[in-house]
Design a protein around this motif. Structure first.
Motif, mmCIF file in Angstrom:
data_model
loop_
_atom_site.group_PDB
_atom_site.id
_atom_site.type_symbol
_atom_site.label_atom_id
_atom_site.label_comp_id
_atom_site.label_asym_id
_atom_site.label_seq_id
_atom_site.Cartn_x
_atom_site.Cartn_y
_atom_site.Cartn_z
ATOM 1 N N GLU A 46 0.807 -1.039 0.148
ATOM 2 C CA GLU A 46 0.021 0.010 -0.066
ATOM 3 C C GLU A 46 0.779 1.235 -0.030
ATOM 4 O O GLU A 46 1.881 1.238 0.827
ATOM 5 C CB GLU A 46 -0.769 -0.181 1.189
ATOM 6 C CG GLU A 46 -1.619 1.135 1.626
ATOM 7 C CD GLU A 46 -2.631 1.592 0.338
ATOM 8 O OE1 GLU A 46 -2.407 2.727 -0.079
ATOM 9 O OE2 GLU A 46 -3.445 0.849 -0.081
ATOM 10 N N GLY A 48 0.057 4.363 0.828
ATOM 11 C CA GLY A 48 -0.316 5.273 1.652
ATOM 12 C C GLY A 48 -0.088 4.953 3.049
ATOM 13 O O GLY A 48 0.059 3.620 3.399
ATOM 14 N N GLN A 52 -5.339 4.170 0.241
ATOM 15 C CA GLN A 52 -5.666 5.345 -0.430
ATOM 16 C C GLN A 52 -6.835 5.058 -1.417
ATOM 17 O O GLN A 52 -7.631 3.982 -1.476
ATOM 18 C CB GLN A 52 -4.568 5.693 -1.528
ATOM 19 C CG GLN A 52 -3.269 6.067 -0.692
ATOM 20 C CD GLN A 52 -3.751 7.545 0.159
ATOM 21 O OE1 GLN A 52 -3.597 8.340 -0.222
ATOM 22 N NE2 GLN A 52 -3.653 7.312 1.491
#
Length: 372
Positions: A46, A48, A52
């Motif tokens: 991921e 983020g 996200q």
């Protein structure tokens, strides 16, 4: 960043399945892979700090398509395609509820109500006239007629005296849902590594090389579940990012509104949550600007949301705004999700069309099935 021997050995060596994106689709895909291949090494990446896109930024609607949305879809899809779309959304929600449990996701069933502008009686009448036809079309999906006409009992302003209600639509708590999915994956020994942005995926014939911003590693299979951001990795995919702007009020004393509400063919939507009104939409005011992967708000949309909030949703009140945010959806010329194998080792499950809550668990399971 250079990986140490320990980092590479623990997380990035002999990886069977790598899922890119830790949203609804990605985590459901990873969990289904664990169920099917209990001894495999699975990794979720991921970019983020939190998922996200739209998985933790949506409005938490368990919806299948308001009457005007279904009528609009029938202009660009066949009747069979529309029925299949609604069927997938319905199956997806049932799958999500069964997987996590209603309590864990804050699921409530209060119906989904479409509102119609007071000044557009012709459009309201057109939708009203279509109730019997669409009920007949969709009754096989829900087991009974989904659409009914109900009175404007919540006192909304500037709208017709009746809503057209979808009896089976509900709402859930997006944060609780994603927390439950994350916990389910972690309990199944599926690591979710945040802050790792994938720049490219290269098919090697025996697997794929995943190039992140800082390092590379190999994986036997790769599953792209980045929805609105998918074109970065899938250059030719027919997907367009679509930003959705949202606001939420401070708590409102004696707020009686219950349910999910749509108007203007689903381009606006609101609901109750924790004695607040969550209100989003307005992308149709400026389609071009909202075709972006950048988070943020614009004056034209936020002003319209506030105007509608004060004059239509809560007439005579001026509630304070507590927060504003945006999410990035993935849309395209067709609303059917893209779930396909792109090469020997690379698959994707993307283009949820703004229906990620309803479709995500089903698309994730379908994506995992491509591991065979």
């Amino acid at each position: 960043m250079q990986l140490s021997y320990w980092e590479y050995k623990t997380w990035f060596s002999q990886v069977d399945f790598t899922v890119i994106g830790s949203g609804i689709v990605g985590l459901n895909c990873a969990f289904q892979l664990r169920e099917k291949y209990p001894n495999s090494k699975i990794l979720v990446l991921e970019k983020g700090s939190l998922p996200q896109g739209a998985s933790t930024k949506n409005a938490g609607f368990a919806c299948f398509g308001s009457i005007s949305e279904v009528l609009s879809d029938l202009k660009t899809h066949s009747k069979d395609e529309v029925v299949q779309l609604v069927q997938k959304r319905w199956q997806g929600i049932q799958r999500l509820r069964k997987l996590l449990g209603d309590g864990a996701i804050g699921f409530e069933l209060h119906g989904g109500h479409e509102l119609f502008d007071k000044g557009n009686t012709d459009f309201f009448q057109q939708c009203l006239d279509s109730v019997d036809e669409l009920n007949h079309l969709l009754e096989p999906v829900f087991g009974t007629k989904p659409f009914v006409c109900t009175k404007n009992t919540f006192g909304f302003g500037q709208i017709q005296d009746h809503y057209i209600t979808h009896q089976f639509e509900g709402q859930l708590d997006t944060g609780m849902m994603m927390h439950a999915l994350i916990q389910k994956c972690l309990a199944s020994e599926i690591p979710i590594l945040n802050g790792i942005e994938v720049m490219d995926i290269i098919e090697t014939g025996t697997g794929a090389t995943i190039a992140t911003k800082d390092f590379e590693f190999n994986s036997r299979k790769v599953f792209v579940a980045t929805n609105g951001f998918a074109t970065k990795l899938l250059k030719s995919a027919p997907i367009q990012p679509a930003r959705a702007q949202v606001l939420i009020t401070e708590p409102i004393k004696n707020l009686k509104i219950k349910g999910t509400f749509h108007f203007d063919e689903g381009f606006y939507y609101f609901r109750n949550i924790d004695d607040r009104i969550l209100f989003g939409g307005g992308r149709n005011l400026d389609f071009k600007t909202e075709e972006t992967v950048e988070f943020g708000q614009t004056e034209i949309i936020q002003s319209k949301l506030e105007e509608l909030l004060e004059h239509m949703i809560l007439p005579g009140q001026k509630p304070k705004i507590a927060q504003r945010w945006s999410g990035i959806m993935g849309v395209g010329p067709q609303k059917t999700p893209i779930v396909k194998q792109l090469s020997n080792s690379i698959c994707c499950g993307v283009r949820l069309g703004g229906m990620g809550v309803a479709l995500g668990s089903l698309v994730g399971a379908e994506l995992a099935s491509l591991a065979d």
